[in-house]
Design a protein around this motif. Sequence first.
Motif, mmCIF file in Angstrom:
data_model
loop_
_atom_site.group_PDB
_atom_site.id
_atom_site.type_symbol
_atom_site.label_atom_id
_atom_site.label_comp_id
_atom_site.label_asym_id
_atom_site.label_seq_id
_atom_site.Cartn_x
_atom_site.Cartn_y
_atom_site.Cartn_z
ATOM 1 N N VAL A 55 4.290 -11.171 -4.075
ATOM 2 C CA VAL A 55 3.015 -10.815 -3.448
ATOM 3 C C VAL A 55 2.907 -9.298 -3.375
ATOM 4 C CG1 VAL A 55 1.582 -11.009 -1.378
ATOM 5 C CG2 VAL A 55 3.023 -12.943 -2.085
ATOM 6 N N ALA A 56 1.811 -8.755 -3.907
ATOM 7 C CA ALA A 56 1.540 -7.318 -3.794
ATOM 8 C C ALA A 56 0.695 -7.074 -2.555
ATOM 9 C CB ALA A 56 0.806 -6.817 -5.030
ATOM 10 N N LEU A 57 1.166 -6.192 -1.681
ATOM 11 C CA LEU A 57 0.437 -5.802 -0.475
ATOM 12 C C LEU A 57 -0.045 -4.373 -0.665
ATOM 13 C CD1 LEU A 57 2.953 -7.171 2.206
ATOM 14 C CD2 LEU A 57 0.974 -8.350 1.216
ATOM 15 N N VAL A 58 -1.348 -4.223 -0.905
ATOM 16 C CA VAL A 58 -1.926 -2.918 -1.238
ATOM 17 C C VAL A 58 -2.618 -2.347 -0.006
ATOM 18 C CG1 VAL A 58 -3.459 -1.657 -2.791
ATOM 19 C CG2 VAL A 58 -2.277 -3.723 -3.606
ATOM 20 N N PHE A 112 8.533 -13.448 3.258
ATOM 21 C CA PHE A 112 9.984 -13.645 3.331
ATOM 22 C C PHE A 112 10.333 -15.031 3.865
ATOM 23 C CE2 PHE A 112 13.653 -13.541 6.247
ATOM 24 C CZ PHE A 112 14.678 -13.364 5.319
ATOM 25 N N GLU A 113 9.659 -15.422 4.953
ATOM 26 C CA GLU A 113 9.994 -16.701 5.586
ATOM 27 C C GLU A 113 9.663 -17.896 4.703
ATOM 28 O OE1 GLU A 113 9.843 -15.531 10.326
ATOM 29 O OE2 GLU A 113 8.324 -16.908 9.517
ATOM 30 N N MET A 114 8.759 -17.705 3.748
ATOM 31 C CA MET A 114 8.435 -18.804 2.833
ATOM 32 C C MET A 114 9.136 -18.649 1.487
ATOM 33 S SD MET A 114 4.528 -19.983 3.683
ATOM 34 C CE MET A 114 3.701 -18.480 3.190
ATOM 35 N N GLY A 115 10.103 -17.740 1.431
ATOM 36 C CA GLY A 115 10.956 -17.649 0.257
ATOM 37 C C GLY A 115 10.457 -16.778 -0.869
ATOM 38 N N GLY A 116 9.399 -15.989 -0.624
ATOM 39 C CA GLY A 116 8.859 -15.120 -1.659
ATOM 40 C C GLY A 116 9.323 -13.685 -1.497
ATOM 41 N N HIS A 117 8.756 -12.808 -2.315
ATOM 42 C CA HIS A 117 9.102 -11.393 -2.279
ATOM 43 C C HIS A 117 7.815 -10.573 -2.237
ATOM 44 C CE1 HIS A 117 11.267 -7.679 -2.955
ATOM 45 N NE2 HIS A 117 10.423 -7.370 -3.921
ATOM 46 N N ALA A 118 7.750 -9.648 -1.279
ATOM 47 C CA ALA A 118 6.566 -8.795 -1.115
ATOM 48 C C ALA A 118 6.853 -7.376 -1.584
ATOM 49 C CB ALA A 118 6.123 -8.776 0.340
ATOM 50 N N VAL A 119 5.885 -6.777 -2.271
ATOM 51 C CA VAL A 119 5.953 -5.385 -2.701
ATOM 52 C C VAL A 119 4.817 -4.631 -2.024
ATOM 53 C CG1 VAL A 119 5.814 -3.798 -4.644
ATOM 54 C CG2 VAL A 119 6.940 -6.007 -4.930
ATOM 55 N N VAL A 120 5.148 -3.604 -1.245
ATOM 56 C CA VAL A 120 4.143 -2.823 -0.534
ATOM 57 C C VAL A 120 3.768 -1.594 -1.354
ATOM 58 C CG1 VAL A 120 3.638 -1.480 1.540
ATOM 59 C CG2 VAL A 120 4.952 -3.597 1.716
ATOM 60 N N LEU A 121 2.468 -1.413 -1.584
ATOM 61 C CA LEU A 121 1.952 -0.292 -2.355
ATOM 62 C C LEU A 121 0.946 0.479 -1.511
ATOM 63 C CD1 LEU A 121 1.331 -2.248 -5.669
ATOM 64 C CD2 LEU A 121 3.211 -0.656 -5.226
ATOM 65 N N GLU A 122 1.035 1.817 -1.556
ATOM 66 C CA GLU A 122 0.111 2.667 -0.828
ATOM 67 C C GLU A 122 -0.507 3.672 -1.792
ATOM 68 O OE1 GLU A 122 1.599 3.332 3.558
ATOM 69 O OE2 GLU A 122 3.277 3.673 2.183
ATOM 70 N N PRO A 123 -1.625 3.305 -2.421
ATOM 71 C CA PRO A 123 -2.276 4.227 -3.360
ATOM 72 C C PRO A 123 -2.564 5.576 -2.710
ATOM 73 C CG PRO A 123 -3.234 2.043 -3.533
ATOM 74 C CD PRO A 123 -2.322 2.016 -2.348
ATOM 75 N N ASP A 178 1.930 -13.041 -8.032
ATOM 76 C CA ASP A 178 1.195 -14.296 -7.909
ATOM 77 C C ASP A 178 0.026 -14.181 -6.938
ATOM 78 O OD1 ASP A 178 3.079 -16.232 -9.438
ATOM 79 O OD2 ASP A 178 4.416 -15.152 -8.072
ATOM 80 N N LEU A 179 0.011 -13.109 -6.147
ATOM 81 C CA LEU A 179 -1.018 -12.924 -5.132
ATOM 82 C C LEU A 179 -1.150 -11.431 -4.866
ATOM 83 C CD1 LEU A 179 -2.766 -14.636 -3.031
ATOM 84 C CD2 LEU A 179 -0.890 -14.239 -1.425
ATOM 85 N N ILE A 180 -2.401 -10.965 -4.673
ATOM 86 C CA ILE A 180 -2.656 -9.562 -4.349
ATOM 87 C C ILE A 180 -3.418 -9.509 -3.026
ATOM 88 C CG2 ILE A 180 -3.777 -7.413 -5.063
ATOM 89 C CD1 ILE A 180 -3.606 -8.439 -7.957
ATOM 90 N N CYS A 181 -2.892 -8.765 -2.062
ATOM 91 C CA CYS A 181 -3.532 -8.607 -0.759
ATOM 92 C C CYS A 181 -3.943 -7.150 -0.595
ATOM 93 C CB CYS A 181 -2.578 -9.013 0.353
ATOM 94 S SG CYS A 181 -1.889 -10.683 0.169
ATOM 95 N N VAL A 182 -5.163 -6.913 -0.103
ATOM 96 C CA VAL A 182 -5.725 -5.554 -0.086
ATOM 97 C C VAL A 182 -6.279 -5.207 1.291
ATOM 98 C CG1 VAL A 182 -7.445 -4.009 -1.103
ATOM 99 C CG2 VAL A 182 -6.343 -5.757 -2.522
ATOM 100 N N ARG A 183 -5.956 -4.008 1.765
ATOM 101 C CA ARG A 183 -6.513 -3.465 3.005
ATOM 102 C C ARG A 183 -7.215 -2.156 2.666
ATOM 103 N NH1 ARG A 183 -5.161 -4.166 8.505
ATOM 104 N NH2 ARG A 183 -5.290 -2.332 9.863
ATOM 105 N N ALA A 184 -8.535 -2.111 2.894
ATOM 106 C CA ALA A 184 -9.328 -0.935 2.513
ATOM 107 C C ALA A 184 -10.503 -0.779 3.468
ATOM 108 C CB ALA A 184 -9.820 -1.084 1.078
ATOM 109 N N PHE A 185 -10.406 0.167 4.378
ATOM 110 C CA PHE A 185 -11.464 0.402 5.356
ATOM 111 C C PHE A 185 -12.666 1.086 4.702
ATOM 112 C CE2 PHE A 185 -8.288 0.881 9.137
ATOM 113 C CZ PHE A 185 -7.934 -0.447 8.991
#
Length: 331
Positions: A43-46, A63-74, A109-116
């Motif tokens: 999972v990409a956390l942008v 993590f608790e569901m067995g996946g791996h998260a990558v945190v990105l800060e453009p 497999d999933l992209i999550c985005v936070r953008a105000f």
Amino acid sequence: MGHRHFLSTLDWSRTELAEMLADATDLKANRKTRTPHLAGKTVALVFLNPSLRTRTSFEIGVFEMGGHAVVLEPGKGAWPIEYKDAVVMDGEAEEHVEEVARVLSRYCDLICVRAFPKFKDWSEDREDRVIKQFARFATVPVVNMETITHPCQELALMLTLQEKLGTTDKKKFLLTWTYHPKPLNTAVANSALIIAAKFGFDVTLLCPTPEYVLDERYMSAAREHANVTVTHDIESAYRGAHMVYAKSWGALPYFGRFDEEKPGRDAYKNFIVDAQKMALTDNGYFSHCLPLRRNVKATDEVVSGPRSLVIDEAENRLHVQKAVMKRLLAK
């Protein structure tokens, strides 16, 4: 495309949202079981904006569901991104969202985005371009971690209310504007309005003047599901409420021109949530999305009181987001 995004709860029915809430309840009850719903998933956390609860709860949830998260800060640990089409990229941005979304889709497999919003022009910010561009070019599901709405916060709020109130239909939900020294995003207010209406509350929006009424897109959407009353009278708004939800937001007519809004805003510090106002409710609960400026938005007595749900709601971010990710990545 074979996948579905989670950009706004306006795109999901009450039945579908209720299914996710039921799943969140189960995941919460069985948290120690650590069922590997995301085993082998990435999972990409942008993050284009700061975060405490969102980043923590998403990383832990993956993590608790067995996946791996990558945190990105453009603009920090990742290249600045351009979101407009047909633009000459001779400014700060080093790459276009089309390449970013397509490349991340090959990795994740999933992209999550936070953008105000940029807080310059509401007619532009209300288009929600950043996350829509990610969704347009991604070939995997995209999740909104807060833009001009905050659908994950919505689900956390509703899960908390179901836990405390049981049925929500025809209960009184008060969404109250509160003072803040800055012109904050309307995202959480928009979202609280939508989810309360979708789940059958009678909704009251309390704000100082008509200038603080929320965007008509969300007002109209809420009225499609529930009775929505707008008032500027504090006492009548609180009377009989089962739930008081506090949030500050900027007046849209002054969007991008806070120096013009501020003199009027400073006159409305009396909108703080305090014990005297809460006494008018029907033994109502209080909550806020956090972060919360104590004794500006709400008094210590209310925030730390027995009817405060701020910590419960914050915890439930973890459980509902796990349910969302599980739903989007289900085979």
